[in-house]
Design a protein around this motif. Structure first.
Motif, PDB file in Angstrom:
ATOM      1  N   UNK A  87       0.774  -1.204  -0.223  1.00  0.00           N
ATOM      2  CA  UNK A  87      -0.055  -0.112  -0.065  1.00  0.00           C
ATOM      3  C   UNK A  87       0.956   1.108  -0.082  1.00  0.00           C
ATOM      4  N   UNK A  88       0.515   2.182  -0.697  1.00  0.00           N
ATOM      5  CA  UNK A  88       1.552   3.289  -1.036  1.00  0.00           C
ATOM      6  C   UNK A  88       1.165   4.639   0.016  1.00  0.00           C
ATOM      7  N   UNK A  89       2.038   4.619   1.004  1.00  0.00           N
ATOM      8  CA  UNK A  89       1.984   5.372   2.100  1.00  0.00           C
ATOM      9  C   UNK A  89       3.016   6.519   1.954  1.00  0.00           C
ATOM     10  N   UNK A  90       2.662   7.967   2.304  1.00  0.00           N
ATOM     11  CA  UNK A  90       3.860   8.840   2.434  1.00  0.00           C
ATOM     12  C   UNK A  90       4.518   8.630   3.544  1.00  0.00           C
ATOM     13  N   UNK A  91       5.479   7.663   3.383  1.00  0.00           N
ATOM     14  CA  UNK A  91       6.480   7.293   4.565  1.00  0.00           C
ATOM     15  C   UNK A  91       6.865   8.344   5.436  1.00  0.00           C
ATOM     16  N   UNK A  92       6.930   9.781   4.798  1.00  0.00           N
ATOM     17  CA  UNK A  92       7.677  10.774   5.723  1.00  0.00           C
ATOM     18  C   UNK A  92       6.487  11.129   6.759  1.00  0.00           C
ATOM     19  N   UNK A 152      -6.599  12.894   5.271  1.00  0.00           N
ATOM     20  CA  UNK A 152      -6.808  14.071   6.137  1.00  0.00           C
ATOM     21  C   UNK A 152      -5.271  14.787   6.206  1.00  0.00           C
ATOM     22  N   UNK A 153      -4.217  14.002   6.179  1.00  0.00           N
ATOM     23  CA  UNK A 153      -2.847  14.889   6.243  1.00  0.00           C
ATOM     24  C   UNK A 153      -2.786  15.794   5.112  1.00  0.00           C
ATOM     25  N   UNK A 154      -3.159  15.125   3.876  1.00  0.00           N
ATOM     26  CA  UNK A 154      -2.967  16.061   2.590  1.00  0.00           C
ATOM     27  C   UNK A 154      -3.823  17.326   2.578  1.00  0.00           C
ATOM     28  N   UNK A 155      -4.898  17.093   3.344  1.00  0.00           N
ATOM     29  CA  UNK A 155      -5.847  18.206   3.382  1.00  0.00           C
ATOM     30  C   UNK A 155      -5.403  19.219   4.711  1.00  0.00           C
ATOM     31  N   UNK A 156      -4.491  18.907   5.432  1.00  0.00           N
ATOM     32  CA  UNK A 156      -4.118  19.648   6.641  1.00  0.00           C
ATOM     33  C   UNK A 156      -3.605  20.840   6.373  1.00  0.00           C
ATOM     34  N   UNK A 198       4.033  15.970  17.238  1.00  0.00           N
ATOM     35  CA  UNK A 198       3.820  14.919  17.879  1.00  0.00           C
ATOM     36  C   UNK A 198       4.120  13.485  17.023  1.00  0.00           C
ATOM     37  N   UNK A 199       4.309  12.576  17.559  1.00  0.00           N
ATOM     38  CA  UNK A 199       4.206  11.334  16.623  1.00  0.00           C
ATOM     39  C   UNK A 199       3.601  10.348  17.361  1.00  0.00           C
ATOM     40  N   UNK A 242       3.168  11.082  11.941  1.00  0.00           N
ATOM     41  CA  UNK A 242       4.073  12.208  12.590  1.00  0.00           C
ATOM     42  C   UNK A 242       3.905  13.497  11.418  1.00  0.00           C
ATOM     43  N   UNK A 243       4.322  14.547  11.970  1.00  0.00           N
ATOM     44  CA  UNK A 243       4.423  15.605  11.255  1.00  0.00           C
ATOM     45  C   UNK A 243       3.582  16.752  11.560  1.00  0.00           C
ATOM     46  N   UNK A 244       3.759  17.978  11.161  1.00  0.00           N
ATOM     47  CA  UNK A 244       3.001  19.046  11.716  1.00  0.00           C
ATOM     48  C   UNK A 244       1.632  19.305  11.787  1.00  0.00           C
ATOM     49  N   UNK A 245       0.895  18.264  10.770  1.00  0.00           N
ATOM     50  CA  UNK A 245      -0.523  18.318  10.751  1.00  0.00           C
ATOM     51  C   UNK A 245      -1.124  17.012  11.384  1.00  0.00           C
TER      52      UNK A 245
END
Length: 192
Positions: free
Chosen positions: A19-24, A188-192, A167-168, A122-125
């Motif tokens: 499954x293709x996930x944005x690994x970062x 949800x992260x892409x819309x963040x 946060x992680x 993880x990440x800012x959003x």
């Protein structure tokens, strides 16, 4: 005599294999050892025996002890989820039973490793993405490192664990809902 197929752990596939996930931002941590532990929080002998293996059990609601390499999550007044490295469930269960001795008769120890896969977000959003799909307050004043909760995320039952201030988060989800939750989080992260 006919025997059934033999389980080959080397052929296991994670629910999100391929499954293709944005690994970062989102990753899967498959096959973590997960032991469900049930015992009376007033059973001092059992608590001490378990503590000799995994450290003190968290007694405050929705908290955990440990970190990414091993955690003990409070799930209820008499229930904890012990999380460890992949493949460690058998050794952990054996260590617990040995340490408990006769007290093992008063304790339920169940290997639930196949019951959930684990996503790391993880990440800012990350917090905003989670907040858009669950009803618990994830603001740092209410939920930060050392906190965990069982909740619904986008209508799927999950356990959320906040590991760091970044946060992680770790999200424990049933394998049959893993692609749904991963897709939901990715959107949800892409819309963040």
């Amino acid at each position: 005599m006919t025997t059934g197929p033999v389980f080959d752990a080397t052929r296991r596939r994670s629910p999100l294999d391929g499954f293709d996930l944005p690994r970062e931002l989102i990753g899967e941590v498959p096959f973590l050892a997960q032991i469900d532990l049930r015992l009376a929080a007033t059973d001092g002998a059992a608590l001490d025996a378990v503590a000799s293996v995994v450290g003190p059990l968290p007694l405050d609601p929705n908290t955990f002890t440990g970190g990414p390499d091993g955690s003990v999550l409070w799930l209820g007044p008499d229930e904890w989820l012990l999380v460890g490295p992949a493949g460690g469930e058998g050794a952990l269960e054996s260590q617990l039973r040995l340490a408990l001795g006769e007290a093992a008769a008063r304790v339920a120890i169940v290997d639930v490793s196949a019951n959930r896969t684990t996503l790391e977000l993880r990440g800012p959003h990350a917090r905003a993405a989670l907040e858009s799909g669950c009803s618990i307050d994830l603001h740092p004043r209410a939920f930060g490192p050392g906190r965990c909760a069982q909740t619904l995320l986008g209508r799927a039952g999950v356990i959320i664990q906040q590991l760091t201030d970044e946060p992680m988060y770790r999200i424990f989800v049933r394998p049959s809902f893993a692609i749904y939750v991963a897709t939901w989080l990715k959107d949800a992260m892409e819309q963040g």
